[in-house]
Enzyme design. Structure first.
Site, PDB file in Angstrom:
ATOM      1  N   SER A 144       1.006  -1.063  -0.201  1.00 39.48           N
ATOM      2  CA  SER A 144      -0.065  -0.052  -0.028  1.00 39.48           C
ATOM      3  C   SER A 144       0.805   1.268   0.100  1.00 39.48           C
ATOM      4  O   SER A 144       2.300   1.070   0.289  1.00 39.48           O
ATOM      5  CB  SER A 144      -0.573  -0.005   1.331  1.00 39.48           C
ATOM      6  N   TYR A 164      -1.830  -1.177  10.367  1.00 40.99           N
ATOM      7  CA  TYR A 164      -2.004  -1.289   8.873  1.00 40.99           C
ATOM      8  C   TYR A 164      -0.439  -0.834   8.096  1.00 40.99           C
ATOM      9  O   TYR A 164      -0.125  -1.687   7.379  1.00 40.99           O
ATOM     10  CB  TYR A 164      -3.176  -0.221   8.286  1.00 40.99           C
TER      11      TYR A 164
END
Ligand SMILES: NC(=O)c1ccc[n+]([C@@H]2O[C@H](COP(=O)([O-])OP(=O)(O)OC[C@H]3O[C@@H](n4cnc5c(N)ncnc54)[C@H](O)[C@@H]3O)[C@@H](O)[C@H]2O)c1
Length: 263
Positions: free
Chosen positions: A145, A158
């Protein structure tokens, strides 16, 4: 000849979002698919709609939780039993967790994000790499990401898990390149999938569309990405056309992660 003609491609988190969009592009490119997801209902719907568009596609659908090591071994074994090999692996399943400052983050959610995003990606490579080693051929695309190369407010686990995906990608490329296995990661920015729609609901529960529009303003392209744009990049990285790119974390974010200050 289609780019993925007769290639066996495993996709995790295939029922929705980036996994589903990539499965569609791979089907169009002629791949044989092994689709893995822990949501059996949405996975069955995904399979149906891929077959509606590309009826000749061979599809194995497997319900499995990628954070469960035994279930990962089982989906790999089932795929090899059905197709005899695995040419490409889109190691995509992941969750965002909740949004909260680091010191207030719920530990159970923290652990769940690490279990799925970090260990799930690791288990996938642990069981698929030996299959590819035997073949002396393989292409792996892990999903990091922009949070795997940059910090993101209120998303500590995350960001930690996605930085780990970037690191594991570089290691896999280093350790297994000699076996004809090329491993890369993609680092998507905001791509409008159900996961991102949920994040906008958390940012502005009363008006999630406003949160989305405001977010898009910070992007040089002034829009969010589309899942099929990610699918096309992934299918290139899963193909033989990708013959000398390995160990890279490739941003697909409209250029946003390069910016410093206003755009
Ligand atoms: N959408 C984005 O903008 C974006 C940006 C950066 C990274 N990503 C990453 O892309 C990947 C896919 O995201 P998305 O936006 O398509 O999400 P999504 O929530 O729309 O879809 C994720 C799919 O994965 C499945 N899944 C989740 N946990 C699983 C598990 N433990 N085992 C098996 N299946 C599981 C879900 O059932 C769902 O079908 C994730 O790793 C995410 O972190 C997405």
């Amino acid at each position: 000849m289609k780019r993925l003609e007769d290639k066996v491609i495993v996709i995790t988190g295939a029922a929705l979002g980036l996994g589903y969009a990539t499965a569609l592009v791979a089907a169009k490119e002629g791949a044989k698919l092994s689709l893995v997801d822990y949501n059996g209902e949405t996975l069955a719907k995904a399979k149906k709609s891929i077959l509606r568009e590309y009826p000749a596609t061979e599809i194995l659908d497997i319900i499995a939780d990628v954070s469960d090591e035994a279930a990962v071994k089982a989906y790999v074994d089932q795929t090899v039993k059905a197709y005899g090999r695995i040419d490409g692996f889109y190691n995509n399943a992941g969750i965002e967790g909740r949004q909260a400052p680091m010191t207030e983050y719920d530990l159970e959610v923290f652990k769940k994000v690490i279990d799925i995003n970090l260990l799930g990606v690791y288990f996938g490579m642990k069981y698929i790499i030996p299959v590819m080693q035997q073949q002396q051929y393989g292409r792996i695309v892990n999903v990091a990401s922009v949070g795997g190369i940059r910090a993101v407010m209120n998303q500590t686990p995350y960001v930690a898990s996605k930085h780990a995906v970037s690191g594991m990608t570089k290691n896999a490329a280093l350790e297994y390149g000699r076996y004809g296995i090329q491993t890369n990661a993609i680092a998507p920015g905001a791509i409008l999938t159900p996961m991102v729609a949920e994040a906008f609901k958390q940012v502005n529960p009363a008006d999630p569309k406003k949160a989305e529009d405001e977010y898009a303003q910070a992007n040089p392209t002034k829009r969010l990405g589309k899942p099929e744009e990610v699918g096309k990049l992934v299918c290139f990285l899963l193909s033989e056309d990708c013959s000398y790119v390995s160990g890279q974390v490739i941003a697909i974010d409209g250029g946003q992660s390069n910016s410093y200050g206003n755009v």
